[in-house]
Design a protein around this motif. Structure first.
Motif, PDB file in Angstrom:
ATOM      1  N   GLU A  22       0.832  -1.207   0.000  1.00  0.00           N
ATOM      2  CA  GLU A  22       0.000   0.000   0.000  1.00  0.00           C
ATOM      3  C   GLU A  22       0.872   1.265   0.000  1.00  0.00           C
ATOM      4  O   GLU A  22       1.703   1.463   0.897  1.00  0.00           O
ATOM      5  N   ASP A  24       2.073   5.018   0.737  1.00  0.00           N
ATOM      6  CA  ASP A  24       1.853   5.840   1.943  1.00  0.00           C
ATOM      7  C   ASP A  24       0.615   6.723   1.807  1.00  0.00           C
ATOM      8  O   ASP A  24      -0.153   6.883   2.742  1.00  0.00           O
ATOM      9  N   ARG A  27      -2.443   4.771   2.500  1.00  0.00           N
ATOM     10  CA  ARG A  27      -2.536   4.452   3.937  1.00  0.00           C
ATOM     11  C   ARG A  27      -3.034   5.680   4.703  1.00  0.00           C
ATOM     12  O   ARG A  27      -3.908   5.587   5.561  1.00  0.00           O
ATOM     13  N   GLU A  28      -2.498   6.848   4.351  1.00  0.00           N
ATOM     14  CA  GLU A  28      -2.912   8.087   5.037  1.00  0.00           C
ATOM     15  C   GLU A  28      -4.390   8.392   4.755  1.00  0.00           C
ATOM     16  O   GLU A  28      -5.135   8.818   5.634  1.00  0.00           O
TER      17      GLU A  28
END
Ligand SMILES: C[S@@+](CC[C@H](N)C(=O)[O-])C[C@H]1O[C@@H](n2cnc3c(N)ncnc32)[C@H](O)[C@@H]1O
Length: 220
Positions: A22, A24, A27-28
């Motif tokens: 994934e 970043d 993910r954020e």
């Protein structure tokens, strides 16, 4: 006999451990979306990665997504498109689209995304009325209001090129499709949709019991 591994929590963790990549920014976005009451509407990171693999496998350049929410699948799609590729995202909520726009910018794919706010059937009608759009799309993801799945599917068949792929999410609806005591509008619409396309000769068909049930339909 059918061989089917039981997908326990531990096995899902193992799958993530050995295969999830994934980015970043996604993910954020997932962490931001987790703060919202309706966060379970978002596809999983595994499904997002799977979308990317599919898009690359078919060499997609033009895609449409119905049901954007905060943008996880839309941005996963845009990230998988080549330079010059385009994905049109359709959603009725301006509030959630604001989050999608912010993260599309952070992911560096804002120029590949055309987000259109309004009832998706109307947006699709407008697209269908645009000369030269029919038969030109490679990929069509359906993940919005279940009652309109059949309308979205029919629009997809017109907009896709032969060999183009329709992916339909939530077709097993947490297993509710099997439970005849469930007669709400979403469950009955999904049952009707699944039955309707079973023998549709216009597509090659496969229903995979992954996530909440994913139907693949390739336009002949
Ligand atoms: C399950 S969520 C989509 C999740 C998204 N694909 C993701 O990865 O996070 C369904 C979305 O469909 C949108 N929706 C519901 N009815 C709609 C309609 N009639 N037209 C357009 N969008 C609609 C909702 O606003 C919601 O954002």
């Amino acid at each position: 006999m059918r061989v089917q591994v039981a997908v326990t929590e531990q096995l899902q963790d193992y799958v993530a451990d050995v295969s999830l990549r994934e980015p970043d920014v996604l993910r954020e976005l997932r962490e931001r979306t987790a703060e919202l009451p309706l966060h379970l509407m978002q596809i999983s990171p595994e499904e997002g990665q799977f979308l990317g693999v599919l898009l690359k496998a078919i060499g997609a350049r033009k895609a449409i997504e119905v049901g954007v929410f905060t943008g996880y699948s839309l941005i996963a799609t845009a990230l998988a498109l080549p330079a010059g590729g385009k994905v049109i995202g359709l959603d009725i909520s301006e509030e959630w689209a604001t989050v999608a726009r912010e993260f599309a910018g952070r992911a560096g794919v804002a120029d590949r995304i055309d987000l259109r706010i309004g009832d998706a059937r109307e947006s699709l009608d407008a697209l269908l009325a645009t000369e030269g759009e029919a038969g030109t799309y490679d990929f069509f993801f359906i993940d919005a209001d279940k009652e309109n799945y059949t309308a979205y599917y029919e629009a997809a068949l017109t907009l896709l090129r032969p060999g183009g792929l329709i992916l339909v999410d939530n077709v097993l609806w947490h297993g509710a499709v099997l439970d005849e005591t469930q007669q709400d509008s979403e469950t009955t619409a999904l049952r009707a949709f699944n039955a309707r396309i079973h023998h549709d000769k216009r597509v090659e068909l496969s229903l995979i019991p992954f996530a909440d049930g994913l139907t693949f339909a390739v336009k002949r």
